[in-house]
Design an enzyme around this catalytic site. Structure first.
Site, PDB file in Angstrom:
ATOM      1  CG  HIS A  67      -0.396  -0.151   2.408  1.00 37.81           C
ATOM      2  ND1 HIS A  67      -0.053  -1.334   3.087  1.00 37.81           N
ATOM      3  CD2 HIS A  67       0.229   0.712   3.424  1.00 37.81           C
ATOM      4  CE1 HIS A  67       0.469  -1.427   4.253  1.00 37.81           C
ATOM      5  NE2 HIS A  67       0.769  -0.137   4.425  1.00 37.81           N
ATOM      6  CB  CYS A 193       1.948   0.284   9.836  1.00 37.07           C
ATOM      7  SG  CYS A 193       0.620   0.974   8.739  1.00 37.07           S
TER       8      CYS A 193
END
Length: 643
Positions: A67, A193
């Site tokens: 991503h 993250c």
């Protein structure tokens, strides 16, 4: 918003052909590009690979979720793909990935989009749902599965809301503690993250789900793309038997001082929730001691290699120094331009040169570089000795190489002091950050800089000037080669200063008419930033987006004879950058003497080229040297890591 608004059927790949990680990424990106969901596949891939370099997005269980959030994305999209054979995606469980969800989020993605992506991520920890996706054969089946799952989740939420109606008003969702109300076990956790799109929320849900199964009460704070959500309160932290930090980026740590803190990568929160919760409940974790550190620390980063740690520390210094280079350099360039049509005493010229030059932004380059390298290594106590060490390097003509040394020295001095003072009575803990660390770190760092760096670099500087004076101007081309190359060796250090001082000496002793040596020095000093600009333009795949943007400003800085524009690149990759620049700068300096060029001005670059005895040849010398350096660097530099 429905999850299937982001899962576009036209982009789905039901039979992924790729056999390697990078090939899989390329195939997924090609689907995004073909559907018009991204506008710059090269930039998007770069961002995907940068995320993979931090930690694999192959989360295990046959799932990979590469991503990125970048301006290369036109519309928020999730590309679903299946691979029958599986792909080695460097997954955390070392098993091949068979289901892929490539998340493309634009920089300005709204809260609704990000929450929908978070909801999608949370579904991917349910084994039954994953198995159903594995068995899906068409895009319509995939869409139907997600629609049904989302409808189920919404119905459950409405049922819970109806059940609570008329009774005691439930706590706001962000304050809900998951688990068994009758249980005395209570832990808190933080998940994070780097991009905050997927793994943050998967870890949150995995921890909550497992805690409920174990009968343990838990509160989870998420550090996602919208910032910290469900923030832990001081009371909750105080009551918890342990703290779980499942994060791959900096989170606020000082608040956990005195608590058992388990620091793990975010992937462990997804794949090892039971282990983490068990250890947290039992308090089986090191007691966290803040000792005056900054509020941020990156727990998972500690597991990286020595090389990656040094690079991270270096980048911290460079990223903080960069605005000073760009802001100060551009203002200086503008001042040089105005100076050609105005007097030296022009107030605007004076203002711009004061703000950008040695009394302004450029005065802070080396101290900022050193200070923030030290901060990255030793946290807040290392900032002050690092900046002072960098300032001493500046004053001793040690240049940016001396600043690098000062930053690392100060950082590791603080680490050494932490270990040295670890055995002191706890009653003295409060004195460490406000007295012991500042005094001893400054004394040790400053002492080493004063008694070692200052005399060594001063000796080098004086020796170089003497050597140049003895060399004389008999062999002009050789002298031009040496002077040009010296301008690129350390960009403000003893070699650079010696070459410039020698040229200024010749220039002023001739009554400001003999600018032969100034031509060599100026050409040599213009090459490094111009070479960086050319390399970042024509070898884009070898530089990050930030480096490419900074590279553009180096066109202006190089043309203005502001060598400092190359410092951030030289600091990040000294061997390749400095060697490449030295070669081109030496060639440029030598050519100015071969063509007997005279530049009767101490600064200005392209703005004083007209004063040269032959402006076109001077520009050609700079251009040849810049192309040589740019090509050398571009061909030599390694491509960006693929993770």
């Amino acid at each position: 918003m429905k999850i299937t608004d982001l899962l576009i059927k036209e982009t789905m790949i039901m039979n992924l052909q790729a056999a390697s990680k990078e090939a899989a990424i390329d195939e997924l990106i090609a689907s995004l590009a073909a559907s018009g969901r991204i506008n710059d596949p090269v930039l998007f891939k770069q961002k995907i690979l940068e995320r993979e370099a931090q930690s694999s997005t192959g989360i295990g269980g046959g799932i990979a979720m590469p991503h990125a959030k970048t301006r290369a994305v036109n519309e928020p999209t999730v590309v679903f793909a299946k691979s029958a054979a599986g792909v080695d995606f460097a997954s955390l469980d070392e098993e091949p990935a068979k289901l892929f969800f490539m998340i493309a989020a634009p920089e300005g993605a709204g809260n609704m989009h990000m929450r929908t992506l978070a909801a999608l991520s949370r579904l991917l920890i349910e084994s039954e749902f994953i198995e159903a996706l594995m068995n899906a054969r068409t895009p319509d089946e995939v869409v139907a599965l997600f629609d049904a799952k989302q409808a189920e989740a919404e119905a459950k939420a409405k049922a819970e809301e109806a059940a609570s109606a008329g009774g005691t008003k439930p706590e706001a969702p962000e304050r809900v503690i998951v688990g068994n109300p009758a249980s005395q076990s209570f832990v808190v956790a933080v998940t994070a993250c780097p991009t905050g799109i997927a793994h943050t929320f998967m870890a949150e849900d995995a921890l909550k789900k497992k805690a409920k199964e174990m009968g343990v009460n838990i509160r989870v704070e998420t550090n996602g793309s919208e910032g910290a959500q469900n923030v832990l309160t001081a009371d909750e932290i105080a009551r918890a038997s342990g703290v779980i930090i499942a994060a791959d980026k900096n989170v606020e740590m000082a608040r956990f001082a005195g608590k058992p803190v388990l620091q793990r990568p975010v992937s462990d929160g997804i794949r090892k929730p039971e282990e983490l919760i068990t250890k947290a409940v039992k308090g089986e974790a090191p007691i966290y001691r803040s000792e005056g550190r900054g509020g941020d620390e990156a727990p998972a980063a500690k597991s990286g290699s020595v090389g990656s740690k040094i690079y991270k520390d270096l980048m911290n210094g460079i990223s903080h120094m960069l605005p000073f280079v760009v802001g100060g350099g551009i203002l200086l360039a503008i001042s040089f331009l105005i100076e050609q049509t105005a007097s030296v005493d022009n107030p605007i010229v004076k203002l711009l040169q004061t703000l950008g030059g040695g009394d302004g932004a450029f005065h802070f380059l080396i101290p900022i570089l050193a200070g923030f390298i030290a901060l990255s290594i030793g946290d807040r106590p290392a900032l002050m000795p690092g900046m002072v060490g960098g300032f001493m390097a500046l004053n001793s003509n040690a240049g940016f190489l001396g600043g690098l040394a000062a930053g690392f020295l100060a950082g590791y001095v603080v680490i050494l002091l932490r270990k040295t003072f670890a055995g002191l009575p706890k009653t003295l803990d409060g004195l460490k950050p406000i007295l012991l660390y500042p005094v001893f770190s400054l004394l040790i760092t400053g002492g080493i800089m004063f008694y070692l760096f200052d005399p060594v670099f001063s000796w080098i500087n004086e020796g170089l000037i003497d050597g140049l004076n003895h060399l004389g101007t008999g062999n002009a081309v050789l002298l031009g080669l040496i002077l040009g190359g010296m301008m690129a060796i350390d960009m403000g250090g003893p070699f650079n200063k010696a070459a410039y001082t020698f040229a200024i000496g010749v220039f002023t002793s001739s009554g400001n008419t003999n600018g032969l040596m100034m031509a060599a020095v100026m050409a040599g000093g213009m090459v490094p930033p111009l070479a960086i600009a050319l390399a970042t333009t024509f070898f884009k795949h070898k530089f990050t987006e930030t480096e490419r943007k900074s590279g553009l400003t180096n066109y202006v800085l190089g043309l203005s004879f502001i060598t400092e524009g190359a410092i951030p690149f030289a600091a990040a990759d000294p061997l390749r950058v400095l060697t490449s620049c030295i070669i081109g700068s030496a060639v440029a300096g030598g050519l100015t003497q071969l063509w007997n060029l005279n530049v009767p001005a101490p600064h200005g670059g392209i703005f004083v080229a007209a004063l040269s005895s032959n402006a076109l040849l001077f520009i050609l010398a700079v251009l040849i040297g810049s192309v040589i350096s740019g090509l050398t660097l571009g061909l030599w530099k390694k491509p960006l890591k693929t993770g």
